[in-house]
Design a protein around this motif. Structure first.
Motif, PDB file in Angstrom:
ATOM      1  N   ALA A  89       4.349  -3.239  -3.715  1.00  0.00           N
ATOM      2  CA  ALA A  89       5.713  -3.382  -3.250  1.00  0.00           C
ATOM      3  C   ALA A  89       5.918  -2.024  -2.876  1.00  0.00           C
ATOM      4  N   GLN A  90       5.463  -1.156  -2.447  1.00  0.00           N
ATOM      5  CA  GLN A  90       6.220   0.408  -1.656  1.00  0.00           C
ATOM      6  C   GLN A  90       5.871  -0.018  -0.212  1.00  0.00           C
ATOM      7  N   VAL A  91       5.121  -0.575   0.279  1.00  0.00           N
ATOM      8  CA  VAL A  91       5.068  -1.199   2.160  1.00  0.00           C
ATOM      9  C   VAL A  91       6.170  -1.934   2.425  1.00  0.00           C
ATOM     10  N   ARG A  92       6.979  -2.955   1.113  1.00  0.00           N
ATOM     11  CA  ARG A  92       7.714  -3.958   1.472  1.00  0.00           C
ATOM     12  C   ARG A  92       9.726  -2.845   1.592  1.00  0.00           C
ATOM     13  N   ALA A  93       8.808  -1.497   0.232  1.00  0.00           N
ATOM     14  CA  ALA A  93      10.179  -0.462   0.857  1.00  0.00           C
ATOM     15  C   ALA A  93      10.207   0.548   1.833  1.00  0.00           C
ATOM     16  N   LEU A  94       9.300   0.017   2.660  1.00  0.00           N
ATOM     17  CA  LEU A  94       9.557   0.802   3.792  1.00  0.00           C
ATOM     18  C   LEU A  94      10.256   0.711   4.582  1.00  0.00           C
TER      19      LEU A  94
END
Length: 305
Positions: A89-94
């Motif tokens: 999920a955090q990688v998508r937020a990059l």
């Protein structure tokens, strides 16, 4: 046949059912049984029908009620968006940080922005095992030549949290843990539209697009940023001028950002908010957001600590 908590009242609910397999022998030589997990779609005429949702299982199963050994209702299956791991999920937020320098460190991600000072753009994303033997040393080396003080984003009480604390790291600030919240785009759009109907008309939204990133402004009153990545749309920097607060402008910004994301095919929306920001959390919950995970920032003690 056996004692269970099932009956016509569980139709529409998720259940687990243990049933007797007549005419078959189990591993020990006795009766054979199997478990069925899914949603009970009907109960009557001596038959229970369960639509399976267990991993690797498909279709519905007809179970003779007389063959039910045990069973009970179980919590609903989490939505697909809640089953995404925090690191993913955090990688998508990059995508919310254009021009971000990223470097993989096993399953961690080293992040640095030459233009933004936000911690989300200048910290190692460490929410799963890195799989690299000298991960800690590489974190130090990466930030030594950039920010000068490394920061790690970790899940509370995780192995990564313990790793950095074992090296003397402490909370990077006095901020509360950050909540990563998600919701279905369709659900949030319904709530937003309903709220806007009860508010005074808002100024037209101005869009400034740059690929999969957009900034929305309502004149000089409110603004926000959204990014699209793999059917997720995320928000950051939603701000309302102090003299224009409590007029629904924040909701209007969210509505414009959602519409932009939906046009690109987004089905999941996400945002991040500090865990002690009660008014914002209450608003986002009313719009349909729920907490996917919480995380915190750690850093070595500063010279003033």
């Amino acid at each position: 046949m056996g004692k269970h908590l099932l009956g016509p009242h569980v139709v529409g609910q998720r259940v687990v059912v243990r049933r007797l397999l007549r005419g078959r022998t189990g591993p020990s030589g006795g009766s054979a049984y199997s478990d069925v997990l899914g949603t009970c779609v009907s109960w009557g005429d001596g038959v229970c029908v369960v639509q399976q949702d267990a991993p690797g299982s498909t279709g519905s199963v007809r179970i003779a009620i007389a063959d039910i050994v045990s069973g009970k209702p179980v919590p609903p299956r989490p939505s697909p968006r809640l089953r995404v791991e925090p690191q993913e999920a955090q990688v998508r937020a990059l995508a919310l940080w254009p021009g971000l320098e990223t470097q993989p460190l096993g399953d961690w991600v080293l992040r640095h922005s030459p233009t933004a000072t936000a911690r989300r753009a200048n910290s190692v994303l460490a929410m799963a095992p890195s799989g690299v033997a000298d991960d800690y040393e590489q974190v130090l080396a990466f930030y030594a030549g950039r920010t000068g003080r490394p920061i790690a984003a970790v899940l509370p009480d995780s192995a990564e949290d313990e790793l950095f604390r074992a090296h003397g790291w402490v909370a990077e600030s006095t901020d509360a843990d950050t909540l990563f919240q998600v919701a279905g785009v369709a659900q949030v759009r319904r709530q937003v539209v309903a709220r806007l109907r009860s508010l005074a008309p808002q100024p037209p939204a101005e869009h400034d697009e740059d690929g999969d990133l957009v900034t929305v402004r309502l004149g000089d009153r409110a603004s926000g940023v959204a990014a699209y990545d793999r059917d997720w749309v995320g928000f950051r920097g939603i701000e309302v001028a102090p003299e224009h607060r409590r007029q629904g402008l924040g909701v209007a910004v969210v509505a414009a950002l959602l519409e932009w994301g939906a046009e690109r095919g987004a089905t999941t929306a996400y945002l991040q908010v500090l865990g002690d920001n009660a008014p914002a959390i209450a608003l986002y919950e009313r719009l349909g957001f729920t907490t996917h995970h919480a995380y915190r920032y750690l850093a070595p003690p500063s010279v003033d600590d």
